[in-house]
Write a protein that holds these residues in place. Structure first.
Motif, mmCIF file in Angstrom:
data_model
loop_
_atom_site.group_PDB
_atom_site.id
_atom_site.type_symbol
_atom_site.label_atom_id
_atom_site.label_comp_id
_atom_site.label_asym_id
_atom_site.label_seq_id
_atom_site.Cartn_x
_atom_site.Cartn_y
_atom_site.Cartn_z
ATOM 1 N N CYS A 1 0.835 -1.200 0.000
ATOM 2 C CA CYS A 1 0.000 0.000 0.000
ATOM 3 C C CYS A 1 0.867 1.246 0.000
ATOM 4 O O CYS A 1 1.680 1.454 0.897
ATOM 5 C CB CYS A 1 -0.910 -0.014 1.223
ATOM 6 S SG CYS A 1 -1.967 1.445 1.318
ATOM 7 N N ALA B 1 -7.211 3.311 4.332
ATOM 8 C CA ALA B 1 -5.865 2.872 3.942
ATOM 9 C C ALA B 1 -5.578 1.543 4.612
ATOM 10 O O ALA B 1 -6.086 1.262 5.695
ATOM 11 C CB ALA B 1 -4.815 3.899 4.348
ATOM 12 N N ILE C 1 -3.024 6.621 0.254
ATOM 13 C CA ILE C 1 -4.066 6.834 1.255
ATOM 14 C C ILE C 1 -5.257 7.404 0.502
ATOM 15 O O ILE C 1 -5.092 8.304 -0.323
ATOM 16 C CB ILE C 1 -3.574 7.826 2.338
ATOM 17 C CG1 ILE C 1 -2.357 7.239 3.064
ATOM 18 C CG2 ILE C 1 -4.690 8.165 3.315
ATOM 19 C CD1 ILE C 1 -1.631 8.241 3.943
#
Lengths: 188, 188
Positions: free
Chosen positions: A44, A78, A47
């Motif tokens: 990831c 997120a 956001i």
DNA sequence: GCAATCCTTTTACATTTGTTAAATAATCAC
DNA sequence: GTGATTATTTAACAAATGTAAAAGGATTGC
């Protein structure tokens, strides 16, 4: 982008230059229901802010689809366990209802932390708040019955219950869909 | 204090002046088993570091003592839901095994954030990590059986299981003491 | 060292939730 | 619109966990 800056401002006032700098690392996306915003296995680095619609974080446990969390209008989403550790996420983000999403480039954001302490402070506060909510959720999961948890969800975020398939609600509550049906039948 | 600075350094290198400034807002306490470090109803304004011994956060749910978390050597403990919201905590911190604790004055710490961005960054990272652990704990509570959770605790932190009364372990796992006894009997 | 207290286990039974399968109900694609 | 797909509910039974009460063990204070 106005909504995002208003959201930020509730946590921390930002100087004009900081607002501009953040705006420059954001992009707005329109995404259809059932599409994945981020998929399982990727680290990831973004956001998201939900401007419109609903998103959820989910993963598979023994082949079963489990919802970890929902995000609706004017909230951040997120996969923090990947964002903060830099490891690939076992989770995905899916759009549950046609959505408009602002994507914040996390790598560039973390660079802005060095230039704008107010931005670092802003996100510190955002995630402190998210942390508190997560601590409270543990209490809810661990010490309330499934029925109590469902009623609490109905009370706190009735629009989630209305707008999201019940199978997602069930796994979010930590029960099977059959159990949730039973609970709903009992309440009426 | 050496242990504390080493702990900090694993998250974020600090300039000498920042280390000195932090040291000045810390005090070291020796506390006996069963004493409360902080009691229910007070707003949390202290972050603790466990140098030696064990502490736990607990609260009462329907009159029953529930353990929210344990902290052992070289970890931070704080009632974040109070610390970050400024509201009184329904939780207490109790010493489970004679302990040496470093108390960090949170009010003064937050002031240091303005002078030393590296200190703000340090605590941002500390709590980001704690947030990730809390997210992972939800997964553990929600989708593993009580037996799996006990076995995981045994594996991850065997010294907690050995050093803490089983009734505290049971409520931490979200089950009754009777259930935990059954599980332990089954394993042997 | 002993009584009192606290911790842990065991038992029996009640309740909750899970599992599997089938039946409806709602939604989607064409 | 219609058939196919997906979502939700219901039923019957199984498994896990809770509750209450009692009995052993361990620990503590004097």
């Amino acid at each position: 982008m106005k909504e995002l800056l208003m959201y930020f401002n509730r946590f921390q006032a930002l100087p004009k230059e900081a607002e501009i700098a953040i705006t420059e690392i954001c992009s707005t996306l329109s995404i259809k229901k059932n599409e994945n915003l981020q998929s399982i296995g990727h680290t990831c680095r973004t956001i998201y802010f939900v401007k419109k619609g609903i998103a959820r974080i989910y993963y598979y446990k023994d082949g079963i689809d489990i919802t970890e969390s929902f995000s609706t209008e004017n909230t951040i989403i997120a996969r923090v366990e990947s964002l903060f550790t830099g490891t690939p996420s076992r989770k995905a983000i899916q759009i549950v209802e046609d959505a408009v999403i602002v994507a914040i480039n996390a790598h560039k954001l973390f660079q802005l932390y060095d230039t704008f302490p107010s931005i670092e402070r802003l996100f510190r506060k955002i995630f402190e708040r998210a942390y508190v909510e997560t601590v409270n959720r543990i209490e809810s999961i661990q010490f309330h019955s499934a029925e109590e948890r469902y009623l609490a969800l109905l009370q706190d975020t009735p629009n989630i219950v209305q707008r999201v398939p019940l199978k997602c609600i069930a796994s979010y509550l930590g029960i099977t869909q059959v159990s949730l049906s039973r609970i709903r039948a009992n309440i009426k």
